[in-house]
Design an enzyme around this catalytic site. Sequence first.
Site, PDB file in Angstrom:
ATOM      1  N   ASP A  25       0.627  -0.477   0.173  1.00  0.00           N
ATOM      2  CA  ASP A  25       0.225  -0.559   0.103  1.00  0.00           C
ATOM      3  C   ASP A  25       0.512   1.183  -0.219  1.00  0.00           C
ATOM      4  O   ASP A  25       1.846   0.757   0.403  1.00  0.00           O
ATOM      5  CB  ASP A  25      -1.020  -0.166   1.323  1.00  0.00           C
ATOM      6  CG  ASP A  25      -1.668   1.497   0.736  1.00  0.00           C
ATOM      7  OD1 ASP A  25      -2.709   1.283  -0.101  1.00  0.00           O
ATOM      8  OD2 ASP A  25      -2.642   0.955   1.886  1.00  0.00           O
TER       9      ASP A  25
ATOM     10  N   HIS B  81      -4.073  13.864   0.520  1.00  0.00           N
ATOM     11  CA  HIS B  81      -4.342  13.461   1.708  1.00  0.00           C
ATOM     12  C   HIS B  81      -2.667  13.042   2.613  1.00  0.00           C
ATOM     13  O   HIS B  81      -3.224  13.281   4.023  1.00  0.00           O
ATOM     14  CB  HIS B  81      -3.858  11.875   1.321  1.00  0.00           C
ATOM     15  CG  HIS B  81      -4.347  10.911   2.155  1.00  0.00           C
ATOM     16  ND1 HIS B  81      -4.920  10.573   3.226  1.00  0.00           N
ATOM     17  CD2 HIS B  81      -3.532   9.918   2.885  1.00  0.00           C
ATOM     18  CE1 HIS B  81      -5.545  10.126   4.364  1.00  0.00           C
ATOM     19  NE2 HIS B  81      -3.855   9.067   3.720  1.00  0.00           N
TER      20      HIS B  81
ATOM     21  N   GLU C  75     -10.752   4.061   3.503  1.00  0.00           N
ATOM     22  CA  GLU C  75      -9.872   4.948   2.555  1.00  0.00           C
ATOM     23  C   GLU C  75      -9.959   4.695   1.129  1.00  0.00           C
ATOM     24  O   GLU C  75     -10.321   3.056   0.491  1.00  0.00           O
ATOM     25  CB  GLU C  75      -8.088   4.810   2.624  1.00  0.00           C
ATOM     26  CG  GLU C  75      -7.587   5.353   4.495  1.00  0.00           C
ATOM     27  CD  GLU C  75      -6.146   5.185   4.564  1.00  0.00           C
ATOM     28  OE1 GLU C  75      -5.871   4.096   3.704  1.00  0.00           O
ATOM     29  OE2 GLU C  75      -5.460   5.998   5.494  1.00  0.00           O
TER      30      GLU C  75
ATOM     31  N   GLU D  30      -9.149   3.896  -2.726  1.00  0.00           N
ATOM     32  CA  GLU D  30      -7.865   3.551  -3.425  1.00  0.00           C
ATOM     33  C   GLU D  30      -8.234   3.128  -4.708  1.00  0.00           C
ATOM     34  O   GLU D  30      -9.126   2.502  -4.996  1.00  0.00           O
ATOM     35  CB  GLU D  30      -6.568   3.302  -1.987  1.00  0.00           C
ATOM     36  CG  GLU D  30      -6.572   3.095  -1.496  1.00  0.00           C
ATOM     37  CD  GLU D  30      -5.562   3.039  -1.031  1.00  0.00           C
ATOM     38  OE1 GLU D  30      -4.752   2.142  -1.071  1.00  0.00           O
ATOM     39  OE2 GLU D  30      -4.897   3.061   0.546  1.00  0.00           O
TER      40      GLU D  30
ATOM     41  N   ASP E  21      -9.062   0.253   2.097  1.00  0.00           N
ATOM     42  CA  ASP E  21      -8.160   0.081   2.759  1.00  0.00           C
ATOM     43  C   ASP E  21      -8.526  -0.084   4.178  1.00  0.00           C
ATOM     44  O   ASP E  21      -8.482   1.409   4.739  1.00  0.00           O
ATOM     45  CB  ASP E  21      -6.834   0.336   2.226  1.00  0.00           C
ATOM     46  CG  ASP E  21      -5.644   0.033   3.061  1.00  0.00           C
ATOM     47  OD1 ASP E  21      -4.950  -1.091   3.370  1.00  0.00           O
ATOM     48  OD2 ASP E  21      -4.730   1.033   3.717  1.00  0.00           O
TER      49      ASP E  21
ATOM     50  N   ARG F 238      -8.314   3.655  13.219  1.00  0.00           N
ATOM     51  CA  ARG F 238      -6.754   5.351  13.336  1.00  0.00           C
ATOM     52  C   ARG F 238      -6.331   5.084  14.827  1.00  0.00           C
ATOM     53  O   ARG F 238      -5.620   5.148  15.264  1.00  0.00           O
ATOM     54  CB  ARG F 238      -7.780   6.046  12.802  1.00  0.00           C
ATOM     55  CG  ARG F 238      -8.476   6.442  12.076  1.00  0.00           C
ATOM     56  CD  ARG F 238      -7.238   6.216  10.530  1.00  0.00           C
ATOM     57  NE  ARG F 238      -7.879   6.794   9.658  1.00  0.00           N
ATOM     58  CZ  ARG F 238      -7.239   6.493   7.789  1.00  0.00           C
ATOM     59  NH1 ARG F 238      -6.173   5.883   8.060  1.00  0.00           N
ATOM     60  NH2 ARG F 238      -7.789   6.466   7.097  1.00  0.00           N
TER      61      ARG F 238
ATOM     62  N   GLN G 209      -3.828   2.538  15.022  1.00  0.00           N
ATOM     63  CA  GLN G 209      -2.957   2.275  13.802  1.00  0.00           C
ATOM     64  C   GLN G 209      -2.032   3.529  14.590  1.00  0.00           C
ATOM     65  O   GLN G 209      -0.581   3.635  14.646  1.00  0.00           O
ATOM     66  CB  GLN G 209      -2.956   3.509  12.635  1.00  0.00           C
ATOM     67  CG  GLN G 209      -1.874   3.826  11.869  1.00  0.00           C
ATOM     68  CD  GLN G 209      -2.280   3.761  10.331  1.00  0.00           C
ATOM     69  OE1 GLN G 209      -4.024   4.024  10.605  1.00  0.00           O
ATOM     70  NE2 GLN G 209      -1.933   4.817   9.729  1.00  0.00           N
TER      71      GLN G 209
ATOM     72  N   LYS H  71      -3.922  -2.195   9.930  1.00  0.00           N
ATOM     73  CA  LYS H  71      -4.508  -2.213   8.276  1.00  0.00           C
ATOM     74  C   LYS H  71      -5.155  -3.602   7.717  1.00  0.00           C
ATOM     75  O   LYS H  71      -4.289  -3.809   6.518  1.00  0.00           O
ATOM     76  CB  LYS H  71      -3.603  -1.850   7.657  1.00  0.00           C
ATOM     77  CG  LYS H  71      -2.782   0.033   7.676  1.00  0.00           C
ATOM     78  CD  LYS H  71      -4.016   0.698   6.995  1.00  0.00           C
ATOM     79  CE  LYS H  71      -3.421   2.083   7.051  1.00  0.00           C
ATOM     80  NZ  LYS H  71      -4.090   3.106   6.458  1.00  0.00           N
TER      81      LYS H  71
ATOM     82  N   THR I  57      -9.155  -5.498   3.290  1.00  0.00           N
ATOM     83  CA  THR I  57      -8.689  -4.581   2.312  1.00  0.00           C
ATOM     84  C   THR I  57      -9.522  -5.018   0.548  1.00  0.00           C
ATOM     85  O   THR I  57     -10.174  -6.483   0.979  1.00  0.00           O
ATOM     86  CB  THR I  57      -7.039  -4.576   1.876  1.00  0.00           C
ATOM     87  OG1 THR I  57      -6.545  -3.886   3.368  1.00  0.00           O
ATOM     88  CG2 THR I  57      -7.416  -3.716   0.446  1.00  0.00           C
TER      89      THR I  57
ATOM     90  N   GLU J 237      -9.981  12.528   7.244  1.00  0.00           N
ATOM     91  CA  GLU J 237      -9.923  13.752   7.191  1.00  0.00           C
ATOM     92  C   GLU J 237     -11.450  14.571   6.762  1.00  0.00           C
ATOM     93  O   GLU J 237     -11.556  15.829   6.886  1.00  0.00           O
ATOM     94  CB  GLU J 237      -9.572  13.245   5.349  1.00  0.00           C
ATOM     95  CG  GLU J 237      -7.775  13.282   5.511  1.00  0.00           C
ATOM     96  CD  GLU J 237      -7.662  12.509   3.712  1.00  0.00           C
ATOM     97  OE1 GLU J 237      -7.937  11.574   3.314  1.00  0.00           O
ATOM     98  OE2 GLU J 237      -7.147  13.490   3.243  1.00  0.00           O
TER      99      GLU J 237
END
Lengths: 418, 418
Positions: free
Chosen positions: B125, B132, B198, B200, B230, B234, B237, B250, B254, B360
């Site tokens: 990834d 971002h 996420e 992607e 993904d 948070r 992480q 993560k 996915t 975000e």
Amino acid sequence: MPLLPSWIDSANRPDNPFPLNNLPYGVFSTGDDDPRCGVAIGDMILDCRAAEEAGLLAFDAGPLFDVPFWNEVMEAGPDLWAALRARLMVLLGEGAGERAQVAPCLVPQAGAMMHLPFLVSEYTDFYAGRHHAFNVGVMFRGADNALPPNWLHLPIGYNGRASSVVVSGTDVRRPWGQVKSPDHALPAFQPSRRFDFELELGAVVGMASDGPVTVDEAHAMIFGYVLLNDWSARDIQAWEYQPLGPFQAKATATTISPWIVTGAALDPFRVACPAREFPLLPHLRDTGPMLYDIDLSVTLTPDGGAATTIARTNYREMYYSAPQQLAHHTTSGCPMNAGDLLGSGTISGPTKDSRGSLLELSWGGKEPITLDGGVTRSFLEDGDTLTLHGAARGDGFTIGFGTCAGRLIPALPDPYAR
Amino acid sequence: MPLLPSWIDSANRPDNPFPLNNLPYGVFSTGDDDPRCGVAIGDMILDCRAAEEAGLLAFDAGPLFDVPFWNEVMEAGPDLWAALRARLMVLLGEGAGERAQVAPCLVPQAGAMMHLPFLVSEYTDFYAGRHHAFNVGVMFRGADNALPPNWLHLPIGYNGRASSVVVSGTDVRRPWGQVKSPDHALPAFQPSRRFDFELELGAVVGMASDGPVTVDEAHAMIFGYVLLNDWSARDIQAWEYQPLGPFQAKATATTISPWIVTGAALDPFRVACPAREFPLLPHLRDTGPMLYDIDLSVTLTPDGGAATTIARTNYREMYYSAPQQLAHHTTSGCPMNAGDLLGSGTISGPTKDSRGSLLELSWGGKEPITLDGGVTRSFLEDGDTLTLHGAARGDGFTIGFGTCAGRLIPALPDPYAR
């Protein structure tokens, strides 16, 4: 535990790493035949494919040795692992009734070429040796902040690259990469100048899981252990690793020993993890001794020179065991598979001569080490052969992994000058 | 480029995502049969196994569709990729001479279940969307240090976990993990409270390599693209990621779209990367337009509620293209394999409503977003379905991937309370 005697005399020598107590699993070939599974015994290899074809290894799980890797045995599960080991003890133990049938299945190790013993599904590398983490932390962040705040609470790990795992004896090519010198405003693309080794033990996951597992369940899932050298380009790592961790610095190669030593063989050597500074959370809590007393050493041999032992340490120096690492790996629901490989992290001891990387041995290159013959090393030079050795020492016998060796060959010409 | 007409009428509707121009590759099953490879055309699927058995798809590479994944096609190489696409154009194009033989090989999409289209070898990834990286950097390090120093010089990437990749439609279970609140001295083990998506695009590597490749070579190695979510915890992480990057945060899942859209289908939509703030080093240098003009959007659907579009952006917002990411991936000599999956990194645009993650969109949870119906979200709630949509828009036709959707289901009871 005493030596278990074998009718293969070389297996009974106290210094031979492959007594009947060991029975490690590898994949070998001879000049005239394809790679196939084998078991080391003394200075011989039992050809498992031949033994299976001769009817000496027959299990309900069906043919296991028609493929040149151990994943099918792993996937058959722990009952089969135990049954296979018991059957090998009978076939190779002193007084075996089937010596005449077994003998034609024995191949001298001297003439065999070794291959990767299993298909590596995915590769994870941990950072779970406290002395190593502390040493690196002191160099990068100072003694007051040496251990990251999370370090004493979980085994820090990152995903590595399974495609880069190679068997002992494979040459390793010095990589190119993007690096940035503190003296320059912009990065450059050049061959790594700070190429290093890391002394580790690798745990081979033998059973799949698809949800969180306990430390005890994780212990049962581990098929065996290999020596593991996590080659590392320190200059590439320094520039790339923030904020998402090592990537190309660790992707050139990871070398493993040719023989997987099973959990059963190592069982008599179990030792406890060190005292905990903070109590571990329930998913990591110690439930019994899950490290092993395995003497480890590293030799460095310059091109055409003699081998110098540059470090001696022991696997019992780890802060987290492989079952703790594996349990942590599953907390998020991450599915695990047979063939997953977990690197322990660099196994440094508390003393200067017990450090498991040149980064630590030469203290970031500031204190080069001197080899026999007087040459010095900060990091690896082209032509150097780096070899890991491991031995669990019983009462009159030794459990070994075979060596884990790789020679560093020069970088390619600039791959982008075209 | 205009619509290429098909004799399957539904493929000619301007809003159908699977015109003859597309021909994406997936794996499907029907109630009465096993998973097998298929090609989407209009509202139908061409059953490749049936077509191969009927003699309609015959190549020198031998049988390709006797397995339920596309890796064998990938491994056959780009000449076969081109030959297969050309043959499908003939079989499915207006005026096809073999309609009578093809028709029995068509299956309605409505009754099909989709599976992972390929065996994921390894998953990497990246973090290559500038908006971002900037947004996250502002939140974590302040506006002055938002982009890490290396960011404008290389596509930052980390290895993910291939075993956690699932196909659209698979439920995703909220993970447990170790987290530490700033208000507490010690970490806790609890279900993630800041579970996120996420947005992607994933590039599917189709050809193996064992040394450094150029950007142009990397472009040729890419088989196709999928939508990719993904999923990210948070809070897990934040505690685990220093110093070696994201790991369990993560590894829960996915999700990818069911259809791989080939590089050939996307070729008319190529666009250049943005202007470079610093010149890129030779191994990353732009050699032509290698991004694609693909409209992307995200919908969030609470349990029993209606879908709200929470973000709209475009793949052209990336700073680094997939060929640049793949070239960088190989610089160390890292071997790549068919089936490797490269996530682009979160694709946020410059405006508030174009952000590709809730981190975000809700600015770290400080500015919850409001969905249709008035409910708010900082992070995902149990029962939420998160769906990614992608479309490249031609002259009277649309190229789609199918949706990339997953529903968040509640965490397990404490897996270690036993």
